[in-house]
Design a protein around this motif. Structure first.
Motif, PDB file in Angstrom:
ATOM      1  N   UNK A 144      16.753  -6.711  -0.421  1.00 17.75           N
ATOM      2  CA  UNK A 144      18.067  -6.250  -0.866  1.00 17.75           C
ATOM      3  C   UNK A 144      18.608  -7.508  -1.764  1.00 17.75           C
ATOM      4  N   UNK A 145      18.122  -9.065  -1.244  1.00 20.16           N
ATOM      5  CA  UNK A 145      18.404  -9.943  -2.171  1.00 20.16           C
ATOM      6  C   UNK A 145      17.841  -9.944  -3.558  1.00 20.16           C
ATOM      7  N   UNK A 161       4.594 -17.398  -6.182  1.00 22.80           N
ATOM      8  CA  UNK A 161       5.113 -18.081  -7.414  1.00 22.80           C
ATOM      9  C   UNK A 161       6.340 -18.705  -6.832  1.00 22.80           C
ATOM     10  N   UNK A 162       7.402 -18.453  -7.176  1.00 29.10           N
ATOM     11  CA  UNK A 162       8.872 -19.082  -6.717  1.00 29.10           C
ATOM     12  C   UNK A 162       9.347 -18.905  -5.435  1.00 29.10           C
ATOM     13  N   UNK A 163       8.938 -17.977  -4.505  1.00 35.75           N
ATOM     14  CA  UNK A 163       9.468 -17.714  -3.472  1.00 35.75           C
ATOM     15  C   UNK A 163      11.014 -17.641  -3.273  1.00 35.75           C
ATOM     16  N   UNK A 164      11.669 -17.096  -4.387  1.00 34.75           N
ATOM     17  CA  UNK A 164      13.061 -17.266  -4.596  1.00 34.75           C
ATOM     18  C   UNK A 164      13.908 -16.088  -3.681  1.00 34.75           C
ATOM     19  N   UNK A 198       3.177  -7.336   4.653  1.00 34.69           N
ATOM     20  CA  UNK A 198       4.427  -6.263   4.705  1.00 34.69           C
ATOM     21  C   UNK A 198       5.676  -6.610   3.985  1.00 34.69           C
ATOM     22  N   UNK A 199       5.534  -7.781   3.371  1.00 34.77           N
ATOM     23  CA  UNK A 199       6.719  -8.359   2.457  1.00 34.77           C
ATOM     24  C   UNK A 199       6.930  -7.305   1.439  1.00 34.77           C
ATOM     25  N   UNK A 200       8.262  -7.152   1.138  1.00 33.06           N
ATOM     26  CA  UNK A 200       8.600  -6.187   0.156  1.00 33.06           C
ATOM     27  C   UNK A 200       8.612  -4.624   0.647  1.00 33.06           C
ATOM     28  N   UNK A 244      11.941   2.258  -9.621  1.00 32.59           N
ATOM     29  CA  UNK A 244      12.695   1.378  -9.093  1.00 32.59           C
ATOM     30  C   UNK A 244      11.979   0.473  -8.012  1.00 32.59           C
ATOM     31  N   UNK A 245      11.491   1.568  -6.987  1.00 33.22           N
ATOM     32  CA  UNK A 245      10.393   1.062  -6.047  1.00 33.22           C
ATOM     33  C   UNK A 245       9.314   0.326  -6.441  1.00 33.22           C
ATOM     34  N   UNK A 246       8.605   0.549  -7.439  1.00 35.96           N
ATOM     35  CA  UNK A 246       7.399  -0.064  -7.666  1.00 35.96           C
ATOM     36  C   UNK A 246       7.956  -1.507  -8.366  1.00 35.96           C
ATOM     37  N   UNK A 247       9.139  -1.641  -9.045  1.00 38.95           N
ATOM     38  CA  UNK A 247       9.190  -2.721  -9.579  1.00 38.95           C
ATOM     39  C   UNK A 247       9.971  -3.840  -8.807  1.00 38.95           C
ATOM     40  N   UNK A 248      10.435  -3.354  -7.786  1.00 38.33           N
ATOM     41  CA  UNK A 248      10.926  -4.341  -6.569  1.00 38.33           C
ATOM     42  C   UNK A 248       9.761  -4.717  -5.939  1.00 38.33           C
ATOM     43  N   UNK A 249       8.907  -3.708  -5.467  1.00 43.84           N
ATOM     44  CA  UNK A 249       7.689  -4.059  -4.682  1.00 43.84           C
ATOM     45  C   UNK A 249       6.850  -5.019  -5.435  1.00 43.84           C
TER      46      UNK A 249
END
Length: 305
Positions: A140-141, A132-135, A63-65, A118-123
């Motif tokens: 929101x971040x 990968x980076x887990x940054x 459920x991340x993102x 926008x939703x797809x890009x963020x997700x």
């Protein structure tokens, strides 16, 4: 989607809102698996991807993102269902296999893609960041970081392809739903008698079945476009120096570049990478989405006349 009552835009909006919330919560884990399958460089099965996520990242990773799609799909479905029913009423579309139902659905694509891109890009960035980076610490971040480092235009990566995808999907979605729902109702004991009682009785299974099949079919038809969009949005963003300038020469892949790369590395099957979890998700989500919509319209319709 009944024509027996005058169109009430407030009720339609509440129905769309309910559809967006219910569908997102139910279908997000399978959507995560689909994204991982689409953005890997080699073919990986649904079971292997799902097991790897649970083993290496934990159940919460499923459920991340989810926050961006939960918000955006609530807004998107509110707008989509409301505009669809308004347009089909204005153009006089009939219940059943009427191409005007598909046209009414497609009209909402340009507006819908403004939200869904926008939703797809963020997700996609959040889901891939987890391996990968887990940054990014949260949605929101993620959006603040992307906009600060690369400008607001980064949020609309893949917008053109997504707009076309939305049009193909929504047109197929609503056309198939209206046709299947009438077909299934006509093959019940009521034999097409649309009384309030018969509609309520038939809706218990015709709505989720018609909704599920229409969602699965619409996803199958539009899936190559979704795969190309995922490839555009899922490519690794170029590294930046302390001044915010791109380090080294990097080529941003467009739709045709992604298509050629998919065909070269995976063949024609690459256009359907991740299709199995998508079809499963689409059937479950669309069945629950139309059920939530119809239930909300019936319930709120009694109070918001």
């Amino acid at each position: 989607m009944s024509e027996s009552k005058p169109l009430n835009l407030k009720v339609e909006a509440l129905g769309g809102l309910s559809a967006g919330i219910v569908g997102t919560v139910i279908g997000y884990p399978l959507d995560l698996v689909k994204t991982r399958m689409q953005t890997t460089s080699h073919g990986v099965g649904i079971y292997r991807v799902g097991r790897t996520i649970l083993k290496e990242e934990g159940i919460l990773a499923l459920y991340k993102g989810m926050t961006p799609p939960l918000i955006s799909l609530a807004i998107l479905n509110t707008a989509t269902f409301t505009s669809y029913n308004y347009i089909r009423t204005q153009i006089g579309a009939e219940r059943g296999w009427d191409l005007r139902n598909g046209a009414a659905g497609m009209v909402g694509a340009p507006m819908g893609s403004l939200i869904s891109t926008v939703e797809h890009m963020l997700k996609t960035q959040m889901q891939l960041d987890n391996i990968t980076d887990k940054r990014y610490t949260g949605s929101l971040h993620c959006i603040r970081t992307l906009v600060k480092e690369r400008g607001w235009k980064i949020l609309y990566t893949g917008h053109a392809v997504n707009t076309v995808r939305e049009g193909v999907f929504l047109g197929t979605y609503f056309y198939t739903y209206e046709g299947l729902k009438l077909f299934l109702n006509n093959n019940m004991a009521t034999r097409g008698r649309y009384t309030k009682e018969s509609n309520m009785a038939s809706a218990a299974w015709t709505v989720p079945v018609a909704g599920g099949i229409s969602g699965a079919w619409a996803w199958f038809i539009s899936f190559p476009l979704d795969c190309i969009k995922a490839g555009i949005q899922g490519q690794r963003l170029p590294e930046l120096n302390v001044n915010g300038d791109v380090i080294g020469a990097t080529k941003k892949l467009g739709a045709m570049d992604v298509l050629r790369e998919l065909l070269e590395t995976k063949g024609w099957r690459g256009l359907y990478s991740g299709v199995t979890p998508s079809i499963m998700r689409a059937f479950i989500v669309s069945g629950s989405r139309f059920s939530a919509y119809e239930l909300a319209v019936n319930l709120f319709g009694e109070y918001l006349r």
